[in-house]
Motif scaffolding. Structure first.
Motif, PDB file in Angstrom:
ATOM      1  N   MET A 143      -2.193  -1.311  -8.366  1.00  0.00           N
ATOM      2  CA  MET A 143      -2.166  -2.309  -7.314  1.00  0.00           C
ATOM      3  C   MET A 143      -3.438  -3.147  -7.274  1.00  0.00           C
ATOM      4  SD  MET A 143      -1.606  -1.848  -3.247  1.00  0.00           S
ATOM      5  CE  MET A 143      -1.892  -3.218  -2.132  1.00  0.00           C
TER       6      MET A 143
ATOM      7  N   GLU B 165      -9.719   4.641  -1.227  1.00  0.00           N
ATOM      8  CA  GLU B 165      -8.429   4.027  -1.573  1.00  0.00           C
ATOM      9  C   GLU B 165      -8.505   3.371  -2.942  1.00  0.00           C
ATOM     10  OE1 GLU B 165      -7.027   1.287   1.385  1.00  0.00           O
ATOM     11  OE2 GLU B 165      -5.930   2.880   2.432  1.00  0.00           O
ATOM     12  N   ALA B 166      -9.603   2.612  -3.150  1.00  0.00           N
ATOM     13  CA  ALA B 166      -9.746   1.925  -4.432  1.00  0.00           C
ATOM     14  C   ALA B 166      -9.774   2.930  -5.576  1.00  0.00           C
ATOM     15  CB  ALA B 166     -11.010   1.084  -4.436  1.00  0.00           C
TER      16      ALA B 166
ATOM     17  N   LEU C  59      -5.625  -5.277  -4.828  1.00  0.00           N
ATOM     18  CA  LEU C  59      -5.766  -5.408  -3.377  1.00  0.00           C
ATOM     19  C   LEU C  59      -5.981  -6.867  -2.978  1.00  0.00           C
ATOM     20  CD1 LEU C  59      -8.065  -2.362  -2.585  1.00  0.00           C
ATOM     21  CD2 LEU C  59      -5.618  -2.555  -2.195  1.00  0.00           C
TER      22      LEU C  59
ATOM     23  N   ALA D 177     -12.278   2.891   2.358  1.00  0.00           N
ATOM     24  CA  ALA D 177     -11.853   1.806   1.469  1.00  0.00           C
ATOM     25  C   ALA D 177     -12.165   2.149   0.016  1.00  0.00           C
ATOM     26  CB  ALA D 177     -12.555   0.508   1.872  1.00  0.00           C
ATOM     27  N   ILE D 178     -13.348   2.717  -0.217  1.00  0.00           N
ATOM     28  CA  ILE D 178     -13.703   3.093  -1.589  1.00  0.00           C
ATOM     29  C   ILE D 178     -12.769   4.186  -2.079  1.00  0.00           C
ATOM     30  CG2 ILE D 178     -15.492   4.150  -3.003  1.00  0.00           C
ATOM     31  CD1 ILE D 178     -17.536   2.748  -1.234  1.00  0.00           C
TER      32      ILE D 178
ATOM     33  N   SER E  50       2.197   3.361 -11.006  1.00  0.00           N
ATOM     34  CA  SER E  50       1.989   2.065 -10.361  1.00  0.00           C
ATOM     35  C   SER E  50       0.515   1.677 -10.391  1.00  0.00           C
ATOM     36  CB  SER E  50       2.481   2.122  -8.922  1.00  0.00           C
ATOM     37  OG  SER E  50       1.611   2.909  -8.154  1.00  0.00           O
TER      38      SER E  50
ATOM     39  N   LYS F 198     -15.908   2.231   5.297  1.00  0.00           N
ATOM     40  CA  LYS F 198     -16.253   1.828   3.939  1.00  0.00           C
ATOM     41  C   LYS F 198     -15.854   2.922   2.957  1.00  0.00           C
ATOM     42  CE  LYS F 198     -17.957  -1.356   1.830  1.00  0.00           C
ATOM     43  NZ  LYS F 198     -17.736  -2.746   2.146  1.00  0.00           N
TER      44      LYS F 198
ATOM     45  N   LYS G 111       0.839  -1.204   0.000  1.00  0.00           N
ATOM     46  CA  LYS G 111       0.000   0.000   0.000  1.00  0.00           C
ATOM     47  C   LYS G 111       0.869   1.247   0.000  1.00  0.00           C
ATOM     48  CE  LYS G 111      -4.479  -1.330   1.725  1.00  0.00           C
ATOM     49  NZ  LYS G 111      -5.468  -1.245   2.817  1.00  0.00           N
TER      50      LYS G 111
ATOM     51  N   ASP H  13     -12.832  -5.085  -1.994  1.00  0.00           N
ATOM     52  CA  ASP H  13     -12.485  -3.723  -1.603  1.00  0.00           C
ATOM     53  C   ASP H  13     -12.193  -2.852  -2.815  1.00  0.00           C
ATOM     54  OD1 ASP H  13     -12.736  -4.279   1.033  1.00  0.00           O
ATOM     55  OD2 ASP H  13     -10.614  -4.692   1.364  1.00  0.00           O
ATOM     56  N   GLN H  14     -12.058  -3.506  -3.969  1.00  0.00           N
ATOM     57  CA  GLN H  14     -11.589  -2.772  -5.133  1.00  0.00           C
ATOM     58  C   GLN H  14     -12.691  -2.557  -6.154  1.00  0.00           C
ATOM     59  OE1 GLN H  14      -7.945  -4.482  -6.302  1.00  0.00           O
ATOM     60  NE2 GLN H  14      -7.279  -2.700  -7.451  1.00  0.00           N
TER      61      GLN H  14
ATOM     62  N   LEU I 200      -0.795   4.763  -0.988  1.00  0.00           N
ATOM     63  CA  LEU I 200      -1.969   4.844  -0.116  1.00  0.00           C
ATOM     64  C   LEU I 200      -1.569   5.121   1.325  1.00  0.00           C
ATOM     65  CD1 LEU I 200      -4.164   1.897  -1.414  1.00  0.00           C
ATOM     66  CD2 LEU I 200      -4.378   4.328  -1.906  1.00  0.00           C
TER      67      LEU I 200
ATOM     68  N   ALA J 146       2.073   1.898  -3.388  1.00  0.00           N
ATOM     69  CA  ALA J 146       1.017   2.413  -4.259  1.00  0.00           C
ATOM     70  C   ALA J 146       0.617   3.832  -3.873  1.00  0.00           C
ATOM     71  CB  ALA J 146      -0.195   1.501  -4.199  1.00  0.00           C
TER      72      ALA J 146
ATOM     73  N   ALA K 216      -8.503   6.002  -5.471  1.00  0.00           N
ATOM     74  CA  ALA K 216      -7.199   6.655  -5.566  1.00  0.00           C
ATOM     75  C   ALA K 216      -6.230   5.784  -6.355  1.00  0.00           C
ATOM     76  CB  ALA K 216      -6.645   6.933  -4.175  1.00  0.00           C
ATOM     77  N   LEU K 217      -6.388   4.460  -6.209  1.00  0.00           N
ATOM     78  CA  LEU K 217      -5.532   3.549  -6.972  1.00  0.00           C
ATOM     79  C   LEU K 217      -5.764   3.726  -8.471  1.00  0.00           C
ATOM     80  CD1 LEU K 217      -5.659   0.184  -5.006  1.00  0.00           C
ATOM     81  CD2 LEU K 217      -3.698   1.673  -5.357  1.00  0.00           C
ATOM     82  N   ARG K 218      -6.945   4.213  -8.815  1.00  0.00           N
ATOM     83  CA  ARG K 218      -7.211   4.447 -10.231  1.00  0.00           C
ATOM     84  C   ARG K 218      -7.116   5.927 -10.549  1.00  0.00           C
ATOM     85  NH1 ARG K 218     -12.386   0.826 -11.424  1.00  0.00           N
ATOM     86  NH2 ARG K 218     -12.235  -0.558  -9.652  1.00  0.00           N
ATOM     87  N   LYS K 219      -6.432   6.642  -9.689  1.00  0.00           N
ATOM     88  CA  LYS K 219      -6.149   8.061  -9.913  1.00  0.00           C
ATOM     89  C   LYS K 219      -7.427   8.880 -10.069  1.00  0.00           C
ATOM     90  CE  LYS K 219      -1.785   6.868 -10.330  1.00  0.00           C
ATOM     91  NZ  LYS K 219      -2.015   5.541  -9.741  1.00  0.00           N
TER      92      LYS K 219
END
Ligand SMILES: Nc1ncnc2c1ncn2[C@@H]1O[C@H](COP(=O)(O)OP(=O)(O)OP(=O)(O)O)[C@@H](O)[C@H]1O
Ligand SMILES: [Mg+2]
Lengths: 465, 252
Positions: free
Chosen positions: A338, B161-162, A340, B158-159, A336, B155, A317, A345-346, A322, A320, B164-167
């Motif tokens: 990631m 974060e998800a 999960l 978590a959303i 990058s 929750k 994390k 969660d994704q 986070l 990535a 943010a992972l996809r910018k």
């Protein structure tokens, strides 16, 4: 346990006798389960294997009385549980008292986190949650906690917040809580997924103990390997029905080590570099990781190994972006992406296609890539399905697709093999190879030593705290 | 001292709060209200929550005070001396007094309420109710309301974060905040519903809410003195206001 009219005491020595004619989900066009007959005797271990999507979790739900949902799914069959007979017919499904049923038969769901109540502050309270609701005196509960936490080496977690555990810790806590409720039949859906070797050994030992005490166990799993020595009944679930399984030598590993990019990579600048990094969570007493030095260069595939709770997810994390390091220097010089640990969660969109296209510019190269990615990951047939309705393996591939569509140069994978079926594993290997060929790098965590040995050029072992 | 305060039985804190608000409101004298507020801040300080208490009370009371001044201070038509005037609108002394009095009353309620919220541990409160003779559904209802918000916060984290992972939703400032709100709202609601549904069957399987006798591992410390204090406080919160408000002797 159910309506009076369906209650009839039956003499039987088995803990459960099930004859299931058919089970069909509310808006499905075919039966998910059919013509199943199962008998469980006290102290037995029954292992049911099946590919992802073969209906194992559905069968678990039926066993636990959580399926069929009243007025929605249709089911035909007969249960004899704890000396009582329950009849399902398409016209009438009896109202099941889930709590009463669970006293005889407990289920650990595949997503073990769902078993946790989320309304208790400490793991200790979580372990005896079911007992609290039965009115067990405090002293007995304390003894129970001591007994089970020692047996499963959970002592260090007892005062922790159950919502802030690592994936493996969560499964172990849920499993312990279920056994502490002491049902006479326990159904475990993929109980070893995400557990390290120590935890695997403890869980296996505990299962032996439970059996000796007369508990009947059913394990639903993708691969029977870990169970073949112990199990007395091995069954496979295919085409919706149970058949005796042949004890097979495991399927040979198909993939080869990613070809020799690593040597050429040595001179490259690292895409990811940790130098003296310390990582941790707010409110926790001690950092999870300290003095971490790790570099990942282009063309390299690095594996992260280590026990549950040693900080693999935390490390990924941070890579990535986070999680900010508490101290030290973290440099990431490439885009990058990631995956999960828990794909749920994704995923948050309504269809697979929308999920993959989420956040991409309306017109552009990336969006045009969506159909190709679907094809590449073998998801073309479920493009319009809700990600939530997919079997676990496909769900993980969807999560992987959402990452790949951006073509990251640095691919971070947290337990990518968990829940993947052989076809999925093959796809994963191809994906890793293609990223490396593109001049990217891969950093992944896994408990599967064989997968690590096969896939990684180099392994970083997390020190035990 | 800090431990003493934070380890009070939740019901004791609640009873004392009811008593304080009842008496201060009935008495309606400015110095008593002020004294109560100062005392609450002092208790908050001892418990180590002074800053949070001050910030939250300020955030609620400032707008309240302003609106009260607008309604009573500016619009007041009494003949008391004018303190300040801007053209046609003027602030009279009488109006300002009424506004201050009302504001003080509200402030007592707000500060005491917030202090309760900060002093009482949610888990202790739920356990106290579970351990009391109240029906098990009471603890169930309270637990589901109290923990709903923290669960939704988790929750949405978590959303976030998800995404943010996809910018997505990583903008800064007000625009970024609004964008995040827009992106997270629908998934948050949908996944909260899904999550509640998935968890509820396992909660039911674990016998929650209990249908009969139930117990708790958690202990909620109580004492004879605290029980006494609770009864006295409750009794007084009825009797004292009655004594103040019901005219004795004189008027018929
Ligand atoms: N949100 C959180 N807040 C506080 N502590 C956390 C949080 N998430 C994880 N932890 C703790 O940090 C430590 C490392 O967790 P992490 O998830 O990184 O472990 P892991 O190596 O990925 O384990 P696993 O193999 O079980 O997935 C654990 O002790 C865990 O309990
Ligand atoms: Mg992890």
């Amino acid at each position: 346990m159910m309506d009076m009219e369906h209650r009839a005491p039956v003499e039987s020595t088995s803990a459960l006798h099930l004859r299931l004619g058919s089970f069909r989900y509310a808006d499905a066009d075919h039966d998910t389960l059919r013509a199943i007959e199962l008998e469980l005797s006290p102290g037995s271990l029954t292992v049911i294997s099946g590919d992802s999507g073969s209906g194992k979790s559905t069968f678990g739900g039926v066993l636990a009385g959580m399926l069929p949902r009243q007025g929605a799914d249709s089911c035909e069959g007969t249960f004899i549980l704890a000396g009582q007979r329950i009849d399902y017919s398409p016209e009438h499904s009896p109202r099941i008292d889930v709590a009463g049923w669970a006293r005889h038969l407990g289920l650990l769901p595949q997503d073990a986190g769902l078993y946790l109540s989320r309304i208790r502050q400490t793991v200790a309270e979580e372990l005896v949650f079911a007992r609290e609701n039965e009115g067990m005196p405090r002293k007995e509960m304390t003894e129970l906690i001591t007994e089970f936490s020692t047996r499963l080496s959970l002592e260090h977690l007892l005062e922790r917040d159950p919502s802030k555990l690592s994936g493996g810790q969560e499964r172990l806590v849920a499993l312990t809580a279920l056994s502490a409720a002491n049902p006479s039949i326990i159904v475990l859906d993929e109980p070893l997924a995400g557990l390290d070797s120590t935890a695997t050994a403890t869980v296996t030992a505990m299962i032996t103990r439970l059996r000796a005490a007369g508990t009947a166990l059913v394990v639903l799993t993708r691969t029977t390997e870990a169970w073949e020595a112990e199990a007395e009944t091995l069954l496979t679930l295919a085409d919706g029905t149970l058949r005796p399984a042949t004890r097979t030598a495991r399927t040979a590993a198909s993939s080869s080590k990613p070809s020799g990019f690593a040597a050429a990579a040595a001179s490259e600048k690292p895409l990811l570099a940790f130098a003296g990094v310390q990582l941790g969570y707010k409110g926790a007493s001690a950092p999870v990781i300290s003095d971490l030095d790790l570099e990942v260069r282009a063309g390299e595939c690095v594996g992260l190994a280590g026990a549950n709770g040693t900080g693999k997810t935390t490390l990924l994390k941070a890579a990535a972006g986070l999680l900010k390091p508490i101290a030290g220097k973290l440099r990431v010089t490439a885009e990058s992406g990631m995956l999960l640990q828990n794909p749920s969660d994704q995923l948050f969109e309504r269809t697979v296609t929308r999920e993959i296209a989420f956040g991409l510019p309306k017109k552009g190269l990336q969006r045009a890539r969506v159909p190709r990615i679907l094809e590449q990951l073998g998801l073309a047939s479920c493009a319009q399905t809700h990600p939530y309705e997919l079997p676990a393996s496909a769900r993980r591939l969807v999560a992987l697709a959402t990452v790949l569509v951006r073509e990251p140069r640095l691919l971070l994978l947290d337990e990518p093999t968990e829940a993947l079926d052989p076809a999925g594993l093959q796809i994963l290997n191809e994906v890793i190879d293609s990223v490396l060929e593109r001049g990217g790098a891969v950093l992944f965590s896994s408990h599967d030593e064989r997968f690590i040995a096969r896939t990684a050029h180099r392994v970083h072992r997390m020190p035990r705290q | 001292m800090k431990r003493r305060i934070t380890q009070l039985h939740p019901f004791t804190v609640l009873c004392l709060a009811v008593f304080t608000v009842a008496v201060a409101t009935a008495a309606s004298v400015w110095w008593l209200s002020c004294a109560v507020i100062v005392m609450c801040l002092a208790i908050g300080a001892v418990a180590g929550k002074a800053r949070k208490l001050a910030a939250l009370s300020g955030a609620i009371m400032l707008p309240t005070l302003l609106s009260l001044l607008m309604i009573h201070g500016l619009a007041s038509r009494d003949s008391s001396p004018v303190i300040a005037a801007w053209g046609p609108i003027s602030l009279t002394r009488g109006g300002a007094e009424v506004a201050m009095m009302l504001a003080l009353r509200t402030a007592v309620l707000v500060v005491v309420g917030l202090l309760c919220g900060l002093l009482i541990d949610k888990h202790q409160l739920v356990a106290a109710i579970d351990l009391s003779p109240a029906p098990p559904q009471a603890g169930y209802l309270l637990a589901s309301t109290l923990f709903l918000l923290p669960q939704m916060m988790e929750k949405q984290h978590a959303i976030g974060e998800a995404q943010a992972l996809r910018k997505a939703g990583t903008g800064r400032g007000l625009a970024g905040w609004l964008q995040r709100l827009r992106l997270r709202a629908v998934p948050l609601v949908l996944s909260s519903v899904q999550d509640a549904h998935d968890r509820s069957v396992h909660l039911a399987a674990r016998g929650f809410p209990a249908r009969g006798e139930h117990s708790r591992l958690r202990q909620v410390a109580d004492s004879q003195i605290q029980r006494g204090v609770r009864w006295v406080a409750l009794l007084c919160s009825v009797l004292v206001p009655a004594a103040i408000l019901v005219p004795f002797g004189g008027a018929a």
